[in-house]
Motif scaffolding. Structure first.
Motif, PDB file in Angstrom:
ATOM      1  N   LEU A 144       0.842  -1.196   0.000  1.00 19.52           N
ATOM      2  CA  LEU A 144       0.000   0.000   0.000  1.00 19.52           C
ATOM      3  C   LEU A 144       0.879   1.249   0.000  1.00 19.52           C
ATOM      4  N   LYS A 145       0.764   2.034  -1.060  1.00 20.28           N
ATOM      5  CA  LYS A 145       1.657   3.185  -1.240  1.00 20.28           C
ATOM      6  C   LYS A 145       0.956   4.528  -1.199  1.00 20.28           C
ATOM      7  N   PHE A 151      -5.352   3.524  -3.889  1.00 23.00           N
ATOM      8  CA  PHE A 151      -4.774   4.000  -5.146  1.00 23.00           C
ATOM      9  C   PHE A 151      -4.835   5.512  -5.268  1.00 23.00           C
ATOM     10  N   GLY A 152      -4.848   6.194  -4.143  1.00 27.67           N
ATOM     11  CA  GLY A 152      -4.786   7.647  -4.162  1.00 27.67           C
ATOM     12  C   GLY A 152      -6.102   8.312  -3.814  1.00 27.67           C
ATOM     13  N   GLU A 153      -6.473   9.305  -4.580  1.00 27.82           N
ATOM     14  CA  GLU A 153      -7.638  10.126  -4.253  1.00 27.82           C
ATOM     15  C   GLU A 153      -8.968   9.442  -4.556  1.00 27.82           C
ATOM     16  N   SER A 154      -8.959   8.470  -5.462  1.00 33.67           N
ATOM     17  CA  SER A 154     -10.209   7.845  -5.899  1.00 33.67           C
ATOM     18  C   SER A 154     -10.531   6.610  -5.073  1.00 33.67           C
ATOM     19  N   ASP A 159     -10.885  -0.626  -1.527  1.00 35.03           N
ATOM     20  CA  ASP A 159     -10.955   0.091  -0.252  1.00 35.03           C
ATOM     21  C   ASP A 159     -12.114  -0.410   0.602  1.00 35.03           C
ATOM     22  N   ILE A 160     -13.195  -0.822  -0.047  1.00 34.24           N
ATOM     23  CA  ILE A 160     -14.318  -1.407   0.693  1.00 34.24           C
ATOM     24  C   ILE A 160     -13.869  -2.675   1.399  1.00 34.24           C
ATOM     25  N   THR A 179      -0.266  -2.322  10.985  1.00 32.87           N
ATOM     26  CA  THR A 179      -0.520  -1.976   9.577  1.00 32.87           C
ATOM     27  C   THR A 179      -1.184  -0.601   9.514  1.00 32.87           C
ATOM     28  N   PRO A 180      -0.450   0.448   9.830  1.00 26.66           N
ATOM     29  CA  PRO A 180      -1.053   1.789   9.911  1.00 26.66           C
ATOM     30  C   PRO A 180      -1.622   2.292   8.594  1.00 26.66           C
ATOM     31  N   LYS A 181      -1.020   1.925   7.453  1.00 27.98           N
ATOM     32  CA  LYS A 181      -1.568   2.374   6.166  1.00 27.98           C
ATOM     33  C   LYS A 181      -2.911   1.703   5.903  1.00 27.98           C
ATOM     34  N   PHE A 182      -2.990   0.415   6.164  1.00 23.13           N
ATOM     35  CA  PHE A 182      -4.241  -0.328   6.029  1.00 23.13           C
ATOM     36  C   PHE A 182      -5.311   0.297   6.918  1.00 23.13           C
ATOM     37  N   SER A 183      -4.962   0.587   8.148  1.00 24.35           N
ATOM     38  CA  SER A 183      -5.899   1.164   9.102  1.00 24.35           C
ATOM     39  C   SER A 183      -6.351   2.553   8.670  1.00 24.35           C
ATOM     40  N   ALA A 184      -5.438   3.348   8.129  1.00 23.39           N
ATOM     41  CA  ALA A 184      -5.781   4.705   7.691  1.00 23.39           C
ATOM     42  C   ALA A 184      -6.752   4.672   6.513  1.00 23.39           C
ATOM     43  N   ILE A 185      -6.562   3.718   5.592  1.00 21.71           N
ATOM     44  CA  ILE A 185      -7.487   3.579   4.470  1.00 21.71           C
ATOM     45  C   ILE A 185      -8.873   3.225   4.988  1.00 21.71           C
TER      46      ILE A 185
END
Length: 206
Positions: A144-145, A151-154, A159-160, A179-185
């Motif tokens: 996750l980048k 995948f950014g703004e969209s 994401d669901i 997994t902070p990126k996963f959690s933030a999404i």
């Protein structure tokens, strides 16, 4: 109208949330107890012999199962809920969507009902599945980048998946720490106004 047979908080949540995001009307039928012998199980198996949720009955009466297949069906109507065709992001979208379904999802099947698969070592199977699941989520975190979504703004259907699956084991606290990126999404998806009701009905919102 599509009918979604499921249980609040279970795998059917994915179909409900994806349909809601795509603005495709549906009605929900709660089949709580379907995993045990009884009327709910009998009713569900008449539609889907495997007796699994989600089971969707479409407008023409046909049956749709498998959350990834539901995602494909939705994208036929709402292609904007995936990255654009021909982009590298599109390829990664398919890769990660199928990866989640093929790798992470089965760990719930085996860990939730270990006695079905290893009656002599049910506890060990359950613990092994949970540990393996954590290792899978750690790998996904490395892929996750972007932000605020995968995948950014969209916002996409991937994401669901991330949002809903965070509410399952190993639960919010583990994801936030490891997994902070996963959690933030997942947090970003939870803030989408159109999804508030369906996420609340499925105990996703904290």
């Amino acid at each position: 109208m599509i009918t979604v047979y499921g249980v609040p908080g279970w795998g059917s949540t994915l179909s409900e949330a994806m349909l809601t995001l795509a603005e495709i009307p549906y009605r929900f039928v709660n089949v709580d107890g379907f995993d045990q012998p009884g009327t709910q199980q009998e009713m569900l198996k008449k539609l889907n012999p495997l007796g699994q949720v989600p089971t969707l009955q479409l407008d023409d009466g046909s049956i749709m199962t498998e959350s990834a297949a539901v995602a494909l069906m939705i994208l036929d109507q709402r292609p904007d809920l995936a990255p654009p065709v021909g982009t590298p992001e599109r390829q990664q979208f398919w890769r990660l969507l199928v990866w989640l379904v093929a790798n992470v999802y089965p760990t719930f099947t085996y860990a939730d009902y270990p006695e079905r698969w290893a009656s002599n070592a049910a506890e060990q199977l359950q613990e092994n599945c949970k540990a393996y699941r954590k290792s899978l989520y750690l790998w996904l975190e490395s892929q996750l980048k972007a932000a605020p979504y995968a995948f950014g703004e969209s916002l996409t259907l991937l994401d669901i998946y991330i949002c809903v699956m965070r509410s399952w084991g190993p639960r919010h606290a583990w994801f936030k720490e490891h997994t902070p990126k996963f959690s933030a999404i997942a947090d970003a998806v939870c803030r989408v106004p159109a999804l508030q009701e369906v996420l609340r009905n499925n105990d996703i919102l904290t």
